[in-house]
Motif scaffolding. Sequence first.
Motif, PDB file in Angstrom:
ATOM      1  N   GLU A 154      -9.396   9.775  -6.778  1.00 16.06           N
ATOM      2  CA  GLU A 154      -9.485   8.528  -6.595  1.00 16.06           C
ATOM      3  C   GLU A 154      -9.393   7.840  -7.965  1.00 16.06           C
ATOM      4  OE1 GLU A 154      -9.581   6.650  -3.780  1.00 16.06           O
ATOM      5  OE2 GLU A 154      -9.578   8.646  -2.861  1.00 16.06           O
ATOM      6  N   ILE A 162       3.635   2.833  -9.124  1.00 17.65           N
ATOM      7  CA  ILE A 162       4.578   3.250  -8.242  1.00 17.65           C
ATOM      8  C   ILE A 162       4.717   2.222  -7.054  1.00 17.65           C
ATOM      9  CG2 ILE A 162       4.574   4.914  -6.165  1.00 17.65           C
ATOM     10  CD1 ILE A 162       3.341   6.891  -8.285  1.00 17.65           C
ATOM     11  N   GLN A 163       3.900   1.286  -6.869  1.00 18.77           N
ATOM     12  CA  GLN A 163       3.930   0.496  -5.704  1.00 18.77           C
ATOM     13  C   GLN A 163       5.147  -0.405  -6.407  1.00 18.77           C
ATOM     14  OE1 GLN A 163       2.858  -0.130  -3.013  1.00 18.77           O
ATOM     15  NE2 GLN A 163       3.539  -2.142  -2.420  1.00 18.77           N
ATOM     16  N   ALA A 189      -1.221   4.403  -8.471  1.00 18.75           N
ATOM     17  CA  ALA A 189      -0.683   3.691  -7.518  1.00 18.75           C
ATOM     18  C   ALA A 189       0.097   2.376  -7.891  1.00 18.75           C
ATOM     19  CB  ALA A 189      -1.552   3.298  -6.382  1.00 18.75           C
ATOM     20  N   GLY A 215       0.525  -1.237  -0.004  1.00 14.84           N
ATOM     21  CA  GLY A 215       0.012  -0.065  -0.067  1.00 14.84           C
ATOM     22  C   GLY A 215       0.941   1.170  -0.002  1.00 14.84           C
ATOM     23  N   VAL A 273      -5.430   7.787  -8.204  1.00  9.72           N
ATOM     24  CA  VAL A 273      -4.734   6.881  -7.510  1.00  9.72           C
ATOM     25  C   VAL A 273      -5.036   5.604  -7.729  1.00  9.72           C
ATOM     26  CG1 VAL A 273      -5.103   5.748  -5.089  1.00  9.72           C
ATOM     27  CG2 VAL A 273      -5.329   8.310  -5.226  1.00  9.72           C
ATOM     28  N   GLY A 331       2.573   2.507  -2.499  1.00  8.73           N
ATOM     29  CA  GLY A 331       2.243   3.459  -3.771  1.00  8.73           C
ATOM     30  C   GLY A 331       1.012   4.211  -3.529  1.00  8.73           C
ATOM     31  N   GLU A 332      -0.075   3.608  -2.902  1.00  9.88           N
ATOM     32  CA  GLU A 332      -1.326   4.432  -2.843  1.00  9.88           C
ATOM     33  C   GLU A 332      -1.084   5.428  -1.876  1.00  9.88           C
ATOM     34  OE1 GLU A 332      -5.656   3.340  -0.882  1.00  9.88           O
ATOM     35  OE2 GLU A 332      -4.702   1.850  -2.008  1.00  9.88           O
ATOM     36  N   ARG A 333      -0.530   5.126  -0.654  1.00 10.71           N
ATOM     37  CA  ARG A 333      -0.309   6.189   0.032  1.00 10.71           C
ATOM     38  C   ARG A 333       0.489   7.659  -0.294  1.00 10.71           C
ATOM     39  NH1 ARG A 333       1.152   1.958   3.373  1.00 10.71           N
ATOM     40  NH2 ARG A 333       3.193   2.269   3.471  1.00 10.71           N
ATOM     41  N   VAL A 357       0.465   8.624  -3.693  1.00 12.07           N
ATOM     42  CA  VAL A 357      -0.172   9.095  -4.634  1.00 12.07           C
ATOM     43  C   VAL A 357      -0.812   9.966  -3.727  1.00 12.07           C
ATOM     44  CG1 VAL A 357      -1.689   8.996  -6.418  1.00 12.07           C
ATOM     45  CG2 VAL A 357       0.162   7.322  -6.308  1.00 12.07           C
ATOM     46  N   ARG A 358      -1.600   9.340  -2.718  1.00 16.33           N
ATOM     47  CA  ARG A 358      -2.715  10.193  -1.841  1.00 16.33           C
ATOM     48  C   ARG A 358      -2.075  11.300  -1.377  1.00 16.33           C
ATOM     49  NH1 ARG A 358      -7.520   7.803  -1.584  1.00 16.33           N
ATOM     50  NH2 ARG A 358      -7.760   5.589  -2.105  1.00 16.33           N
TER      51      ARG A 358
END
Length: 194
Positions: free
Chosen positions: A178, A188-189, A185, A84, A181, A86-88, A90-91
């Motif tokens: 969203e 990037i992850q 994400a 997670g 993301v 990558g998601e964090r 981008v957020r």
Amino acid sequence: MSARGRRSGGADTRAEILDVARGLFAAKGYDGTSVRGVAREAGVDPALVHHYFDGKPGLFSEVVGVPAGIEEQITAAVAGPHEGAGERVVRTFLRVWDGPEGRDRFRALVGAVASHEEAAHLLRDFVSRSILRSLAHIFGDEDVLPDLAVAAVGAQLVGMALLRYLLEVPPMADADPEEIVAVLAPPIQALLVP
């Protein structure tokens, strides 16, 4: 008879401190510049620099045009479980830049970097010192997360921001955060956790 000692804060003092800091950061880099050195060159007490800019990180952020506290936000985003991340990231990027003030700051930052070598040097120093070191420290040695992978993460985020905030290309500019993301994400992850 004139007053002795350092001058107190006035209407132009904050701007003068910024001018001095810009020159010192450009000449000496982040690590070679101190709040005391900036204060000495500006002819003010170091406490006044802390008052206006909340210390060296805030002063540097103001000089290069990045939001204050960005370093801590990036560190917090990647400090959790590797899953997670990558998601964090981008957020966090969207949270910092996606509002009207963030968009204006991003445009100003890009304009400064494109037209002033000093601004580009300062931003390069900031990115390599804070972001690359933070990611390398959290994810391990460069065999696990090479500098090129980190730079590729930055390229994807900055590319998205250029299309969304500066060029305002419709699919990217109109997308809901969203949606961004969901699209950004996963790659990037994959870069952060191969």
